[in-house]
Design a protein around this motif. Structure first.
Motif, short mmCIF file in Angstrom:
data_model
loop_
_atom_site.label_atom_id
_atom_site.label_comp_id
_atom_site.label_asym_id
_atom_site.label_seq_id
_atom_site.Cartn_x
_atom_site.Cartn_y
_atom_site.Cartn_z
N PRO A 1 4.59 -9.31 -14.19
CA PRO A 1 4.95 -7.94 -13.79
C PRO A 1 5.91 -7.87 -12.59
CG PRO A 1 2.61 -8.07 -14.25
CD PRO A 1 3.13 -9.49 -14.27
N ILE A 2 5.72 -8.71 -11.59
CA ILE A 2 6.59 -8.64 -10.41
C ILE A 2 8.01 -9.06 -10.75
CG2 ILE A 2 5.98 -10.93 -9.51
CD1 ILE A 2 6.84 -7.80 -7.41
N HIS A 3 8.16 -10.10 -11.57
CA HIS A 3 9.50 -10.53 -11.95
C HIS A 3 10.21 -9.45 -12.77
CE1 HIS A 3 7.72 -14.76 -11.48
NE2 HIS A 3 8.38 -14.45 -10.39
N ALA A 4 9.48 -8.83 -13.69
CA ALA A 4 10.06 -7.75 -14.49
C ALA A 4 10.43 -6.56 -13.61
CB ALA A 4 9.07 -7.34 -15.59
N TYR A 5 9.54 -6.18 -12.72
CA TYR A 5 9.78 -5.02 -11.85
C TYR A 5 11.03 -5.23 -10.98
CZ TYR A 5 9.18 -1.63 -8.10
OH TYR A 5 9.39 -0.63 -7.19
N MET A 6 11.14 -6.42 -10.40
CA MET A 6 12.27 -6.67 -9.51
C MET A 6 13.55 -6.99 -10.28
SD MET A 6 10.66 -8.44 -6.13
CE MET A 6 12.15 -8.13 -5.18
N GLY A 7 13.42 -7.50 -11.50
CA GLY A 7 14.59 -7.82 -12.30
C GLY A 7 15.00 -9.28 -12.26
N PHE A 8 14.10 -10.17 -11.89
CA PHE A 8 14.39 -11.60 -11.88
C PHE A 8 14.39 -12.16 -13.30
CE2 PHE A 8 12.48 -11.32 -7.54
CZ PHE A 8 13.57 -11.77 -6.83
N ILE B 1 15.67 -11.43 -0.94
CA ILE B 1 16.19 -12.80 -0.97
C ILE B 1 15.04 -13.79 -0.87
CG2 ILE B 1 17.63 -14.48 0.25
CD1 ILE B 1 19.36 -11.98 1.10
N THR B 2 14.09 -13.53 0.02
CA THR B 2 12.94 -14.40 0.18
C THR B 2 12.13 -14.48 -1.11
OG1 THR B 2 12.84 -13.95 2.55
CG2 THR B 2 10.82 -14.79 1.52
N ALA B 3 11.93 -13.35 -1.77
CA ALA B 3 11.19 -13.34 -3.04
C ALA B 3 11.90 -14.20 -4.09
CB ALA B 3 11.02 -11.91 -3.55
N GLY B 4 13.21 -14.12 -4.15
CA GLY B 4 13.96 -14.94 -5.11
C GLY B 4 13.89 -16.42 -4.80
N LEU B 5 13.97 -16.77 -3.53
CA LEU B 5 13.85 -18.17 -3.13
C LEU B 5 12.45 -18.71 -3.45
CD1 LEU B 5 15.85 -18.03 0.19
CD2 LEU B 5 16.43 -19.42 -1.82
#
Length: 143
Positions: free
Chosen positions: A24-31, A63-67
């Motif tokens: 869910p978090i990846h989908a929500y943020m768009g990763f 940026i931190t979430a993506g890293l």
């Protein structure tokens, strides 16, 4: 659709992508988990307008979430299906402002042991500027 047998969808990288897309978090943020290799991954983010701060660059938390995501997935690529991974430490150095609309995160596992993995990550903006670098430690609970 829940898949319990990774052979039903092909390879471990395919299964990793399926698990990633179901988060869910990846989908929500768009990763999006674009590339998966042996200890190396690429995660891409199409930054939403809400991710930009008051000075026109992408917020450091995004940026931190993506890293974090790229680092953990690089370790996961060397683990077994069913192993449980959790980030236990993450250090980020911001190098310059990240300009929208797209960010690319690359993660590389340095070492994956029985219960811990260590990995490095780098973030690049739309203009291919190296905007941040990170090192993380990942806890691995083997199935």
């Amino acid at each position: 659709m829940e898949v319990t047998d990774s052979s039903a969808i092909g390879s471990w990288p395919d299964k990793m992508r399926q698990l990633y897309d179901a988060s869910p978090i990846h989908a929500y943020m768009g990763f999006t988990l674009k590339e998966v290799g042996d200890g190396e991954v690429t995660v891409v983010l199409a930054a939403k307008p809400e991710f930009v701060n008051g000075i026109g660059v992408i917020h450091g938390g995004v940026i931190t979430a993506g890293l974090d995501s790229a680092i953990l997935q690089s370790v996961r690529s060397r683990c077994a299906d069913g192993d449980r991974l959790t980030t236990v430490e993450l250090k980020v150095n911001f190098l310059e402002g990240a300009h929208p609309p797209r960010l690319v995160f690359r993660g590389r596992a340095v070492r994956v042991g029985g219960s811990l993995g260590v990995a490095l990550g780098d973030a690049y903006d739309e203009n291919k500027n190296h905007v941040a670098t990170a090192m993380g430690t990942i806890s691995i609970r083997r199935r």
